[in-house]
Every structure is written in structure tokens, then in C-alpha cells.
Design a protein around this motif. Sequence first.
Motif, PDB file in Angstrom:
ATOM      1  N   THR A   1       0.909  -1.275  -0.074  1.00 15.11           N
ATOM      2  CA  THR A   1      -0.028  -0.062  -0.130  1.00 15.11           C
ATOM      3  C   THR A   1       0.872   1.242  -0.101  1.00 15.11           C
ATOM      4  O   THR A   1       0.574   2.113  -0.567  1.00 15.11           O
ATOM      5  N   ALA A   2       1.934   1.227   0.629  1.00 10.02           N
ATOM      6  CA  ALA A   2       2.823   2.465   0.892  1.00 10.02           C
ATOM      7  C   ALA A   2       3.551   2.540  -0.408  1.00 10.02           C
ATOM      8  O   ALA A   2       3.592   3.922  -0.759  1.00 10.02           O
ATOM      9  N   LEU A   3       3.982   1.646  -1.052  1.00 11.00           N
ATOM     10  CA  LEU A   3       4.918   1.835  -2.386  1.00 11.00           C
ATOM     11  C   LEU A   3       3.664   2.098  -3.348  1.00 11.00           C
ATOM     12  O   LEU A   3       3.965   3.174  -4.190  1.00 11.00           O
ATOM     13  N   ASP A   4       2.446   1.603  -3.429  1.00 10.70           N
ATOM     14  CA  ASP A   4       1.420   1.999  -4.376  1.00 10.70           C
ATOM     15  C   ASP A   4       1.182   3.477  -4.154  1.00 10.70           C
ATOM     16  O   ASP A   4       1.028   4.379  -5.203  1.00 10.70           O
ATOM     17  N   ASN A   5       1.000   4.063  -3.160  1.00 18.11           N
ATOM     18  CA  ASN A   5       0.911   5.555  -2.648  1.00 18.11           C
ATOM     19  C   ASN A   5       1.993   6.279  -2.886  1.00 18.11           C
ATOM     20  O   ASN A   5       1.696   7.654  -3.139  1.00 18.11           O
ATOM     21  N   ALA A   6       3.242   5.905  -3.049  1.00 17.57           N
ATOM     22  CA  ALA A   6       4.439   6.801  -3.102  1.00 17.57           C
ATOM     23  C   ALA A   6       4.849   6.308  -4.627  1.00 17.57           C
ATOM     24  O   ALA A   6       5.920   6.931  -5.045  1.00 17.57           O
TER      25      ALA A   6
END
Length: 189
Positions: free
Chosen positions: A171-176
Motif C-alpha cells: 500500500t505504501a509503495l502504491d501510494n508513493a
Amino acid sequence: MDLSRVQKEIREISQDKASGISVRVLGEDLTRLEGTLKGPKDTVYEGGIFVVDIEIKGVYPFEPPKMRFKSKIWHPNVSSQNGAICLDILKDQWSPALTIKTALLSLQALLCSPEPNDPQDAVVAKQYLNDMPLFEQTARHWTRTYASETASQKNLKQLLEMGFSEEDASTALDNAGGDLNTALAALLG
């Protein structure tokens, strides 16, 4: 919103393996989708898998879906900061006859033929017009760093090794937009 039409469009995209595009539903309803498109062959984006956030409003298909690149990309018609896209069919040239598939294929075509005279990112457009070798070098670097499968897997692996759950790390990589440092800051923040 015509849910049956959206479902039909999703099925149509999933059956077309040759185009290099795909789409999946995020969440419970059909208002949030995630599209992917392969970087076109013989371009600086070749080898990249670019993720596009798609938001379907209740007036679809009478208004275009809202789309933005989640993957960071160096392109004159895409904001290098937030992924906003400058493409006429996503704005004033939209027609109810067009589809999500049409929009994704148009984004793929835009990667082949940038329009630097109608930019979303003036810095990238200036570089494209004034220093093509540097533009190509930067775009290839961003593709390898933020949109290649190996970069995504490597970044996910690093976050997992730091003790984050796969769900939180993804999720963090997707959002970043695939940026490891931004994802890490979000996870630690």
C-alpha cells in the motif's frame, strides 16, 4: 452510473491480453479501479509497467473517468509530482462512446507521442524540447527505478526485510508511486 457497462468494460479489458493493458477493481464497488499499461516497445518507457489510478463518478459514461499515474513517470504530459495527466479525451474531448479501455490505450499512445507544446509538466516539456538526450536518459532512469517489475519487487522485498507487513508495504509503495524513500517515510510517519 451504469454498473453493467463498467463490468462489461472490465471484462473486455481482461480478455484482451495483446494490448498490454489491464484493470482491476479496488474495494467493494466499481468506482475505484487500478489500470496498468506496459511501456510501448522502442520507447524510453519500454520495460515499464505503469499503474494508473481510475476513479469512476456517478455520471460515467457522460463524463470521463478521473485518471492519474500512480507510478512516477518522466513525461511532458504527466506531472512528475502527482501523476496528473494532460490528455484531451480525459477532459473536453470525452464522449460517452469512449471507454476505460480507450482511455488506457490513449495513455499508452501518449507514451509513444508526447505533446510537449501542451504540457502538464513544464520542466519535463522544456527538457524534451531543448535536450532530447537528457530527456531520454531521465525517462529511462525513471522507468527502471519506478515502473519496472524488478524495481517494484526489490523495493517490496526491502520493506519486508525491515519488518513491515506485505499489505502495509504494498500500500505504501502504491501510494508513493513506487518510490522506496517516500513509502518508507509514510510507513514510519
